[in-house]
Each structure stands twice: as C-alpha cells, then as structure tokens.
Design a protein around this motif. Sequence first.
Motif, PDB file in Angstrom:
ATOM      1  N   MET A   1       1.290 -17.197   7.549  1.00 49.20           N
ATOM      2  CA  MET A   1       0.652 -17.769   6.389  1.00 49.20           C
ATOM      3  C   MET A   1       1.504 -17.459   5.164  1.00 49.20           C
ATOM      4  N   ASN A   2       1.616 -18.432   4.301  1.00 50.58           N
ATOM      5  CA  ASN A   2       2.362 -18.269   3.070  1.00 50.58           C
ATOM      6  C   ASN A   2       1.360 -18.019   1.945  1.00 50.58           C
ATOM      7  N   ILE A   3       1.538 -16.920   1.219  1.00 55.06           N
ATOM      8  CA  ILE A   3       0.609 -16.497   0.181  1.00 55.06           C
ATOM      9  C   ILE A   3       1.269 -16.641  -1.179  1.00 55.06           C
ATOM     10  N   HIS A   4       0.595 -17.339  -2.090  1.00 58.90           N
ATOM     11  CA  HIS A   4       1.055 -17.459  -3.472  1.00 58.90           C
ATOM     12  C   HIS A   4       0.563 -16.231  -4.224  1.00 58.90           C
ATOM     13  N   VAL A   5       1.475 -15.543  -4.914  1.00 57.78           N
ATOM     14  CA  VAL A   5       1.136 -14.353  -5.689  1.00 57.78           C
ATOM     15  C   VAL A   5       1.392 -14.679  -7.154  1.00 57.78           C
ATOM     16  N   GLY A   6       0.323 -14.776  -7.921  1.00 61.69           N
ATOM     17  CA  GLY A   6       0.442 -15.132  -9.327  1.00 61.69           C
ATOM     18  C   GLY A   6       0.200 -13.952 -10.243  1.00 61.69           C
ATOM     19  N   ASN A   7       0.565 -14.162 -11.514  1.00 61.07           N
ATOM     20  CA  ASN A   7       0.395 -13.177 -12.583  1.00 61.07           C
ATOM     21  C   ASN A   7       1.224 -11.921 -12.337  1.00 61.07           C
ATOM     22  N   LEU A   8       2.436 -12.109 -11.836  1.00 59.68           N
ATOM     23  CA  LEU A   8       3.334 -10.978 -11.612  1.00 59.68           C
ATOM     24  C   LEU A   8       3.975 -10.545 -12.917  1.00 59.68           C
ATOM     25  N   GLY A   9       4.090  -9.247 -13.096  1.00 59.18           N
ATOM     26  CA  GLY A   9       4.839  -8.726 -14.232  1.00 59.18           C
ATOM     27  C   GLY A   9       6.328  -9.020 -14.043  1.00 59.18           C
ATOM     28  N   PHE A  10       7.041  -9.122 -15.141  1.00 61.87           N
ATOM     29  CA  PHE A  10       8.464  -9.462 -15.068  1.00 61.87           C
ATOM     30  C   PHE A  10       9.298  -8.357 -14.428  1.00 61.87           C
ATOM     31  N   ASN A  11       8.746  -7.151 -14.328  1.00 60.99           N
ATOM     32  CA  ASN A  11       9.489  -6.038 -13.729  1.00 60.99           C
ATOM     33  C   ASN A  11       9.198  -5.861 -12.241  1.00 60.99           C
ATOM     34  N   VAL A  12       8.375  -6.718 -11.645  1.00 57.83           N
ATOM     35  CA  VAL A  12       8.063  -6.622 -10.211  1.00 57.83           C
ATOM     36  C   VAL A  12       9.227  -7.189  -9.410  1.00 57.83           C
ATOM     37  N   THR A  13       9.621  -6.474  -8.369  1.00 63.38           N
ATOM     38  CA  THR A  13      10.730  -6.910  -7.522  1.00 63.38           C
ATOM     39  C   THR A  13      10.198  -7.411  -6.180  1.00 63.38           C
ATOM     40  N   GLU A  14      11.062  -8.086  -5.443  1.00 64.86           N
ATOM     41  CA  GLU A  14      10.702  -8.540  -4.102  1.00 64.86           C
ATOM     42  C   GLU A  14      10.405  -7.345  -3.200  1.00 64.86           C
ATOM     43  N   GLU A  15      11.111  -6.243  -3.418  1.00 69.73           N
ATOM     44  CA  GLU A  15      10.862  -5.038  -2.632  1.00 69.73           C
ATOM     45  C   GLU A  15       9.462  -4.486  -2.915  1.00 69.73           C
ATOM     46  N   ASP A  16       9.019  -4.572  -4.176  1.00 68.37           N
ATOM     47  CA  ASP A  16       7.667  -4.126  -4.519  1.00 68.37           C
ATOM     48  C   ASP A  16       6.619  -4.934  -3.750  1.00 68.37           C
ATOM     49  N   LEU A  17       6.793  -6.242  -3.713  1.00 70.54           N
ATOM     50  CA  LEU A  17       5.849  -7.105  -2.998  1.00 70.54           C
ATOM     51  C   LEU A  17       5.862  -6.826  -1.502  1.00 70.54           C
ATOM     52  N   ARG A  18       7.055  -6.672  -0.942  1.00 72.45           N
ATOM     53  CA  ARG A  18       7.160  -6.388   0.494  1.00 72.45           C
ATOM     54  C   ARG A  18       6.446  -5.089   0.840  1.00 72.45           C
ATOM     55  N   ALA A  19       6.635  -4.067   0.035  1.00 74.27           N
ATOM     56  CA  ALA A  19       5.988  -2.774   0.287  1.00 74.27           C
ATOM     57  C   ALA A  19       4.472  -2.888   0.173  1.00 74.27           C
ATOM     58  N   LEU A  20       3.987  -3.626  -0.812  1.00 75.39           N
ATOM     59  CA  LEU A  20       2.550  -3.781  -1.007  1.00 75.39           C
ATOM     60  C   LEU A  20       1.894  -4.479   0.178  1.00 75.39           C
ATOM     61  N   PHE A  21       2.494  -5.577   0.640  1.00 73.82           N
ATOM     62  CA  PHE A  21       1.892  -6.366   1.714  1.00 73.82           C
ATOM     63  C   PHE A  21       2.151  -5.776   3.100  1.00 73.82           C
ATOM     64  N   SER A  22       3.198  -5.004   3.253  1.00 76.28           N
ATOM     65  CA  SER A  22       3.523  -4.463   4.582  1.00 76.28           C
ATOM     66  C   SER A  22       2.483  -3.454   5.058  1.00 76.28           C
ATOM     67  N   ASP A  23       1.647  -2.956   4.164  1.00 76.42           N
ATOM     68  CA  ASP A  23       0.547  -2.075   4.581  1.00 76.42           C
ATOM     69  C   ASP A  23      -0.459  -2.819   5.458  1.00 76.42           C
ATOM     70  N   PHE A  24      -0.433  -4.155   5.412  1.00 78.86           N
ATOM     71  CA  PHE A  24      -1.403  -4.964   6.151  1.00 78.86           C
ATOM     72  C   PHE A  24      -0.805  -5.649   7.376  1.00 78.86           C
TER      73      PHE A  24
END
Length: 90
Positions: A1-24
């Motif tokens: 599934m492809n998830i749209h992630v909105g309202n990201l801060g400009f300092n958020v990196t792809e690594e931050d997102l990967r770490a957040l979602f990899s818990d699931f």
Amino acid sequence: MNIHVGNLGFNVTEEDLRALFSDFGEVSAVNIVKERSSGQSKGFGFVEMLNNSQADKAMKALNGSRLKEQLIKLSQAKPPAKRAQRGPRY
C-alpha cells in the motif's frame, strides 16, 4: 500500500519516515517530494509498505501524531492520473 504523508516539516528526512513506519512492518520505499529548483521539501511524501494490514495499522496509529513538532496527516495514496498524450512538438 502506498501511503501519502502530509504536513511534513521541512527538516524531515526520508530516513526519519522509514524509521517511523518500520515499527509497523517492512517499508519498501520512501519518497519526500521536493522542489526541482531548490531541492526544498514540498511538505509531503509517500511511504510504501508491501503488507496492507501492516500499512493499515501504521496509518491508524500514526495519523495525527507528531513528527519533529508537526502533526502529520496520513491517507491512502491514489494512483497517479494518466496524462493525456500530446502529439509531437514541432
């Protein structure tokens, strides 16, 4: 599934997102959309997870949560619309 992630801060990196979602579950791809000219984040991105039930759990748990001081908004991404083909330019 492809998830749209909105309202990201400009300092958020792809690594931050990967770490957040990899818990699931397993994250197969992460993409933060950026301005072509400056490389600045446009404030949204996409996370792809292969297992739909894990993606659903992640969306329910993380929608409205804080990531680097911003409340993120999650939704299932829609497939890109097909563009009308144009004839050759002369």
